[in-house]
Design a protein around this motif. Structure first.
Motif, PDB file in Angstrom:
ATOM      1  N   ASN A  46       0.829  -1.207   0.000  1.00  0.00           N
ATOM      2  CA  ASN A  46       0.000   0.000   0.000  1.00  0.00           C
ATOM      3  C   ASN A  46       0.864   1.259   0.000  1.00  0.00           C
ATOM      4  N   ARG A  47       1.887   1.260   0.839  1.00  0.00           N
ATOM      5  CA  ARG A  47       2.768   2.429   0.949  1.00  0.00           C
ATOM      6  C   ARG A  47       3.470   2.688  -0.384  1.00  0.00           C
ATOM      7  N   ARG A  52       3.920   5.704  -5.474  1.00  0.00           N
ATOM      8  CA  ARG A  52       3.921   5.650  -6.936  1.00  0.00           C
ATOM      9  C   ARG A  52       2.975   6.726  -7.479  1.00  0.00           C
ATOM     10  N   GLU A  53       1.803   6.841  -6.882  1.00  0.00           N
ATOM     11  CA  GLU A  53       0.832   7.849  -7.308  1.00  0.00           C
ATOM     12  C   GLU A  53       1.354   9.267  -7.055  1.00  0.00           C
ATOM     13  N   ALA A  84      10.120  -1.147   2.259  1.00  0.00           N
ATOM     14  CA  ALA A  84       9.252  -0.114   1.675  1.00  0.00           C
ATOM     15  C   ALA A  84      10.064   1.096   1.248  1.00  0.00           C
ATOM     16  N   ALA A  85      10.961   1.558   2.103  1.00  0.00           N
ATOM     17  CA  ALA A  85      11.785   2.729   1.774  1.00  0.00           C
ATOM     18  C   ALA A  85      12.641   2.452   0.547  1.00  0.00           C
ATOM     19  N   SER A  86      13.227   1.282   0.473  1.00  0.00           N
ATOM     20  CA  SER A  86      14.064   0.922  -0.673  1.00  0.00           C
ATOM     21  C   SER A  86      13.248   0.876  -1.959  1.00  0.00           C
ATOM     22  N   GLU A  87      12.058   0.295  -1.896  1.00  0.00           N
ATOM     23  CA  GLU A  87      11.192   0.206  -3.076  1.00  0.00           C
ATOM     24  C   GLU A  87      10.727   1.580  -3.534  1.00  0.00           C
ATOM     25  N   ILE A  88      10.435   2.464  -2.588  1.00  0.00           N
ATOM     26  CA  ILE A  88       9.982   3.807  -2.937  1.00  0.00           C
ATOM     27  C   ILE A  88      11.087   4.575  -3.653  1.00  0.00           C
ATOM     28  N   VAL A 117      16.960   5.435   5.403  1.00  0.00           N
ATOM     29  CA  VAL A 117      17.184   4.421   4.369  1.00  0.00           C
ATOM     30  C   VAL A 117      17.111   5.078   2.992  1.00  0.00           C
ATOM     31  N   ALA A 118      16.096   5.922   2.794  1.00  0.00           N
ATOM     32  CA  ALA A 118      15.925   6.611   1.505  1.00  0.00           C
ATOM     33  C   ALA A 118      17.113   7.532   1.211  1.00  0.00           C
TER      34      ALA A 118
END
Length: 140
Positions: A46-47, A52-53, A84-88, A117-118
């Motif tokens: 979800n995050r 992405r949006e 999540a941070a890595s994927e974002i 992380v980001a």
């Protein structure tokens, strides 16, 4: 005073179909895009979808500064927050200055870890307790 939108400016819903477990709203500011996210953002998928949006809207409207205010529970493990941070970041946050507001003291530290992380992956992100602090950082 922490507010989402000026009374004179109507909120612009993002593309969040009713089936999504979160809500996303946008407001165009003079120097940055303001995104308000709420709902079940404690799930990595979800995050990442929410971000992405947000990033898509930044690109469409050619914003390079972004203020994100989040209201949602954060009950994830350290590993899930890291993921999540890595994927974002992998979605393409480069070239966008991000001011992230989490007014909840209990989840602030968790999101601060995500911001770290980001940052370590090249994102230009700072954490704030209030919208006013975030705004000041973006417009300076």
């Amino acid at each position: 005073m922490q507010t989402l939108f000026d009374q004179s400016e109507p909120a612009k819903p993002g593309y969040s179909p009713p089936s999504k477990p979160y809500k996303l709203y946008f407001a165009s500011r003079e120097k940055y895009l303001y995104a308000f996210a709420s709902g079940r953002l404690d799930v990595t998928e979800n995050r990442v979808d929410c971000w992405r949006e947000i990033l898509q809207r930044c690109r469409e409207e050619e914003y390079f500064d972004l203020l994100v205010y989040q209201e949602s529970p954060l009950n994830t493990s350290l590993a899930e927050r890291f993921s999540a941070a890595s994927e974002i970041v992998a979605l393409g946050v480069y070239g966008i200055r991000i001011a992230y507001v989490d007014g909840d003291p209990e989840s602030f530290e968790h999101n601060e870890f995500c911001a770290l992380v980001a940052k370590n992956r090249g994102a230009n992100i700072e954490m704030f307790h209030t919208v006013e602090e975030a705004h000041d950082w973006l417009v300076k």
